[in-house]
Design an enzyme around this catalytic site. Structure first.
Site, PDB file in Angstrom:
ATOM      1  N   CYS A 388      54.193  -2.280  41.559  1.00  0.00           N
ATOM      2  CA  CYS A 388      53.545  -1.299  40.686  1.00  0.00           C
ATOM      3  C   CYS A 388      53.526  -1.796  39.235  1.00  0.00           C
ATOM      4  O   CYS A 388      52.746  -2.672  38.911  1.00  0.00           O
ATOM      5  CB  CYS A 388      54.220   0.060  40.848  1.00  0.00           C
ATOM      6  SG  CYS A 388      53.107   1.424  40.464  1.00  0.00           S
ATOM      7  N   HIS A 514      54.172   1.153  46.462  1.00  0.00           N
ATOM      8  CA  HIS A 514      55.639   1.076  46.541  1.00  0.00           C
ATOM      9  C   HIS A 514      56.081   0.806  47.981  1.00  0.00           C
ATOM     10  O   HIS A 514      56.378   1.749  48.723  1.00  0.00           O
ATOM     11  CB  HIS A 514      56.258   2.384  46.037  1.00  0.00           C
ATOM     12  CG  HIS A 514      56.134   2.556  44.561  1.00  0.00           C
ATOM     13  ND1 HIS A 514      57.028   2.009  43.672  1.00  0.00           N
ATOM     14  CD2 HIS A 514      55.183   3.174  43.816  1.00  0.00           C
ATOM     15  CE1 HIS A 514      56.650   2.301  42.442  1.00  0.00           C
ATOM     16  NE2 HIS A 514      55.533   2.999  42.498  1.00  0.00           N
ATOM     17  N   GLU A 516      58.780  -0.225  49.072  1.00  0.00           N
ATOM     18  CA  GLU A 516      60.188   0.137  49.344  1.00  0.00           C
ATOM     19  C   GLU A 516      60.321   1.516  49.988  1.00  0.00           C
ATOM     20  O   GLU A 516      61.348   1.837  50.565  1.00  0.00           O
ATOM     21  CB  GLU A 516      61.011   0.054  48.045  1.00  0.00           C
ATOM     22  CG  GLU A 516      60.752   1.146  47.004  1.00  0.00           C
ATOM     23  CD  GLU A 516      59.597   0.848  46.048  1.00  0.00           C
ATOM     24  OE1 GLU A 516      58.716   0.028  46.404  1.00  0.00           O
ATOM     25  OE2 GLU A 516      59.578   1.443  44.945  1.00  0.00           O
TER      26      GLU A 516
END
Ligand code: GLN
Length: 549
Positions: A388, A514, A516
């Site tokens: 990001c 994102h 994650e």
């Protein structure tokens, strides 16, 4: 009919209620039950989306775009379900709903009060997952905060009422407390637990199970004492001793038969016993990996590890298939900027690192340090992964250094930049409200065949979660491409750059989303897996000449 488990905490905050709830969810899921986890937070923000990471750690984003408490991340990772906005409630959201109903005239002229109107709304939300899906067997609701706080009272009152209205076997309460070790006395103390349970009982909730958070196992004498004073059988008082990895917690609970006892208490016939063989194998590698790599994480909230919770967990997952442990090296981005920061400083900071990650963030503090970190990784052939804001920093670095775009910047940091290589997305331009207005949640992305991104994912159509307002400015695409940047992933209409990489570098990849948020212990995210693989390679290459010598 779904059964309810309420998870509360006492004595102090930060006992790990989220991990406890997630671990119990993990065991019940392993027994073949359909479990939904939800978090109710007593604060007045409508959601944590506008809060600084210093307040509550990272903001976890769901597929549907809900900005949530980070405990929802633990829930998704431990039970491998996809949660929705229904699963995170705040007092702010409750009051918002009640006040909306009042304005609509729904309360028919009555005085609107905490009891029954606020508590009714909380009860409705407690039951909502079952109302929406009749297949749900168990709803685990974690109440944020600490018992005794003024703010959590309406939530606990709603639980008391729901318990009163339900058959006894339909609900149970799990309370976490702290059992401190007092150095001077050389012993553990059970008094805070007794007080905390007394507090909970004074609100009308007798806990069915206690989890004693302590440095070590509390021992049977203390267990009997706690059980007696808290009005429980001793086997319902569990050890919640500190562990090296959160992934050990379900194993620890299972060894104490927690899932059995909870099922008995709720009179549930689970379809099967929990088979934790895979989870155990995975945890063994996490605890004792044959090798380790070090990844620098260059951010501005590094004093607060919770700000990058999902990233840390993704590294734990990604290490497993490579049989390595990933040691994060936290680098304060502000320490990498300023006139006196020369090459020597970078060499020193990144000396023993095998990869560099620049995570997401907002605002211009520490930005130049992040851009400098990207440049160092790019020039030194050190594996780089940008997420990001990390991708936006990479675009700025490449714009300035390889595409000769002098003073290129993001208009977030320099509205007057001559080259806004990153700029506000068009549909963001007229938005004035801060809360819940970013580009949020899961969006599809198409990957170009033959690219590094394609090699990592092994497929060309993916969906990832987002939380941003700015994007790569398409007016600069050509210039950046000429400078060597490859746009390997875009939105299906091709308008928005989602993934970029640099050819000729061992691993230089950055994404607008994102990743994650989608990593699971048994399904590490492909990009984290690829990045850690590149770090392992880098380490091997760095070791080779030493071994020859
Ligand atoms: N501040 C940047 C944006 O809004 C990056 C956001 C992020 O890293 N989550 O686009």
């Amino acid at each position: 009919m779904a059964k309810h488990i309420f998870v509360t905490g006492g004595v102090v905050s930060a006992l790990g209620k989220g991990i406890a709830a997630a671990s119990l969810g993990n065991l019940l899921t392993a027994r073949g039950l359909k479990v939904v986890l939800q978090k109710f937070d007593p604060y007045l923000n409508v959601d944590p989306g506008t809060m600084s990471p210093y307040q509550h750690g990272e903001v976890y984003v769901l597929d549907d775009g809900a900005e949530c408490d980070l405990d929802l991340g633990h829930y998704e990772r431990f039970t491998d379900v996809t949660l929705t906005q229904d699963n995170n409630l705040t007092a702010g959201k409750v009051y918002e709903a009640v006040l909306y109903n009042e304005r609509k005239g729904k309360y028919l002229g009555r005085t609107v009060q905490v009891i029954p109107h606020v508590t009714d709304e909380i009860k409705r939300r407690l039951r909502l997952p079952a109302a929406k899906d009749s297949a749900v067997d168990i709803i685990i609701t974690e109440i944020g905060g600490t018992v005794g706080d003024i703010e959590s009272l309406p939530f606990l009152e709603a639980i008391r009422q729901l318990r009163l209205e339900s058959p006894q076997a339909d609900t149970c309460s799990v309370h976490l407390t702290l059992v401190p070790y007092i150095e001077a006395a050389g012993e553990i103390k059970t008094k805070p637990t007794q007080h905390s349970v007394a507090e909970l009982r004074s609100i009308g909730i007798q806990p069915d199970f206690l989890i004693c958070r302590a440095r070590q196992r509390i021992g049977d004498d203390a267990r009997r004492k706690i059980a007696l004073f808290c009005n429980l059988p001793p086997e319902f008082v569990f050890d919640g001793q500190d562990v090296r990895s959160i992934y050990e917690v379900p194993l620890n609970y299972h060894a104490q038969r927690m899932d059995d006892l909870v099922c008995q208490r709720l009179q549930i016939e689970a379809p099967r016993e929990a088979d934790l063989t895979d989870w155990e194998r995975m945890t063994r590698i996490i605890l004792d990996p044959p090798d380790r790599v070090r990844i620098a994480i260059v951010g501005k909230y590094i004093e607060l590890k919770d700000a990058y919770k999902s990233i840390s967990e993704s590294f734990v997952h990604a290490g497993i298939p490579h049989h390595v442990g990933v040691d994060p090296v936290w680098v304060d981005s502000e320490s990498l900027e300023g006139r006196d920061v020369g090459e020597r400083k970078f060499a020193e900071v990144f000396r023993d690192c095998h990869g560099v990650l620049v995570p997401g963030g907002f605002g211009d503090r520490g930005i130049q340090g992040k851009i400098n970190a990207v440049r160092h990784a790019r020039e030194q052939g050190l594996p780089f992964f940008g997420i990001c804001l990390g991708m936006q920093c990479a675009v700025i670095d490449i714009g300035r250094d390889l595409a000769s775009l002098d003073m290129a910047n993001s208009s977030e940091f320099d509205p007057a930049t001559p080259h806004p290589v990153i700029h506000l997305m068009e549909d963001q331009q007229y938005i004035e409200m801060m809360g819940g207005t970013m580009r949020l949640g899961a969006w599809p992305c198409v990957i170009a065949p033959g690219t590094l991104a394609h090699r990592c994912y092994g497929q060309t159509e993916i969906s990832e979660r987002h939380r941003h307002r700015y994007e790569l400015n398409n007016a600069y695409r050509e210039a950046l491409q000429r400078a060597g940047l490859v746009f390997s992933g875009t939105s299906p209409d091709g308008c928005l750059v989602e993934i970029m990489e640099l050819a000729g570098h061992p691993f230089f990849l950055a994404v607008q989303f994102h990743p994650e948020l989608k990593s699971r212990p048994d399904r590490p995210h492909p990009l984290f897996r690829g990045f850690v693989g590149a770090a392992v390679e880098h380490q091997r290459a760095a070791r080779a000449p030493q071994q020859q010598a």
